[in-house]
Design a protein around this motif. Structure first.
Motif, PDB file in Angstrom:
ATOM      1  N   GLN A  89       0.828  -1.067   0.066  1.00  0.00           N
ATOM      2  CA  GLN A  89       0.014  -0.308  -0.082  1.00  0.00           C
ATOM      3  C   GLN A  89       0.808   1.131  -0.069  1.00  0.00           C
ATOM      4  O   GLN A  89       0.731   2.296  -0.590  1.00  0.00           O
ATOM      5  CB  GLN A  89      -0.985   0.047   1.169  1.00  0.00           C
ATOM      6  N   ALA A  90       1.833   1.280   0.617  1.00  0.00           N
ATOM      7  CA  ALA A  90       2.829   2.157   0.696  1.00  0.00           C
ATOM      8  C   ALA A  90       3.417   2.585  -0.643  1.00  0.00           C
ATOM      9  O   ALA A  90       3.646   3.971  -1.123  1.00  0.00           O
ATOM     10  CB  ALA A  90       3.842   2.215   1.771  1.00  0.00           C
ATOM     11  N   LEU A  91       3.875   1.576  -1.188  1.00  0.00           N
ATOM     12  CA  LEU A  91       4.271   1.647  -2.646  1.00  0.00           C
ATOM     13  C   LEU A  91       3.260   2.370  -3.693  1.00  0.00           C
ATOM     14  O   LEU A  91       3.501   3.078  -4.391  1.00  0.00           O
ATOM     15  CB  LEU A  91       4.850   0.347  -3.160  1.00  0.00           C
ATOM     16  N   ALA A  92       2.213   1.887  -3.515  1.00  0.00           N
ATOM     17  CA  ALA A  92       0.947   2.411  -4.423  1.00  0.00           C
ATOM     18  C   ALA A  92       0.765   3.720  -4.005  1.00  0.00           C
ATOM     19  O   ALA A  92       0.379   4.533  -4.942  1.00  0.00           O
ATOM     20  CB  ALA A  92      -0.342   1.489  -4.082  1.00  0.00           C
ATOM     21  N   ASP A  93       1.023   4.213  -2.778  1.00  0.00           N
ATOM     22  CA  ASP A  93       0.455   5.533  -2.124  1.00  0.00           C
ATOM     23  C   ASP A  93       1.648   6.518  -2.807  1.00  0.00           C
ATOM     24  O   ASP A  93       1.268   7.522  -2.955  1.00  0.00           O
ATOM     25  CB  ASP A  93       0.445   5.687  -0.802  1.00  0.00           C
ATOM     26  N   ALA A  94       2.612   5.948  -3.101  1.00  0.00           N
ATOM     27  CA  ALA A  94       3.793   6.942  -3.610  1.00  0.00           C
ATOM     28  C   ALA A  94       3.790   7.067  -5.349  1.00  0.00           C
ATOM     29  O   ALA A  94       4.506   8.029  -5.850  1.00  0.00           O
ATOM     30  CB  ALA A  94       5.206   6.326  -3.143  1.00  0.00           C
ATOM     31  N   ASP A  95       2.754   6.366  -5.902  1.00  0.00           N
ATOM     32  CA  ASP A  95       2.618   6.355  -7.287  1.00  0.00           C
ATOM     33  C   ASP A  95       2.051   7.859  -7.679  1.00  0.00           C
ATOM     34  O   ASP A  95       1.115   8.204  -6.926  1.00  0.00           O
ATOM     35  CB  ASP A  95       1.852   5.250  -7.678  1.00  0.00           C
ATOM     36  N   PRO A  96       2.715   8.566  -8.645  1.00  0.00           N
ATOM     37  CA  PRO A  96       2.005   9.887  -8.958  1.00  0.00           C
ATOM     38  C   PRO A  96       0.393   9.750  -9.334  1.00  0.00           C
ATOM     39  O   PRO A  96      -0.120  10.847  -9.143  1.00  0.00           O
ATOM     40  CB  PRO A  96       2.935  10.254 -10.235  1.00  0.00           C
ATOM     41  N   LEU A  97       0.036   8.553  -9.760  1.00  0.00           N
ATOM     42  CA  LEU A  97      -1.233   8.484 -10.315  1.00  0.00           C
ATOM     43  C   LEU A  97      -2.109   8.828  -9.005  1.00  0.00           C
ATOM     44  O   LEU A  97      -3.192   9.374  -8.968  1.00  0.00           O
ATOM     45  CB  LEU A  97      -1.628   7.023 -10.724  1.00  0.00           C
TER      46      LEU A  97
END
Length: 87
Positions: free
Chosen positions: A64-72
């Motif tokens: 989730q932390a990796l996804a939350d760092a996505d510019p999208l």
């Protein structure tokens, strides 16, 4: 003994008013994840509604932390949902 990373499916669905200017920063971020060995697979949906990618992470919180760092996600251009995936 450390457990092996698990797979997580990140679904990215474009929000109304999606700004295509976020695509390049998103692709750069995906490239970084790939270089780190955290990304297995990624691609867009043929109908243009969004895309998905498969992460390798220790647990759901890390994924989730990796996804939350996505510019999208950071720009609000897309809604990202993370699922633990038993592929």
């Amino acid at each position: 003994m450390a457990t092996a990373p698990r797979r997580y499916l990140v679904m990215a669905i474009r929000q109304p008013g999606f700004d295509a200017g976020v695509i390049e920063p998103h692709l750069a971020y995906i490239g970084q994840l790939r270089a780190q060995g955290r990304l297995e697979l990624s691609g867009g949906f043929s109908d243009g509604s969004g895309g998905a990618y498969v992460l390798r992470a220790a647990d759901l919180a890390e994924a989730q932390a990796l996804a939350d760092a996505d510019p999208l996600h950071l720009t609000g251009a897309s809604r990202l949902t993370v699922f633990e995936w038993n592929a």
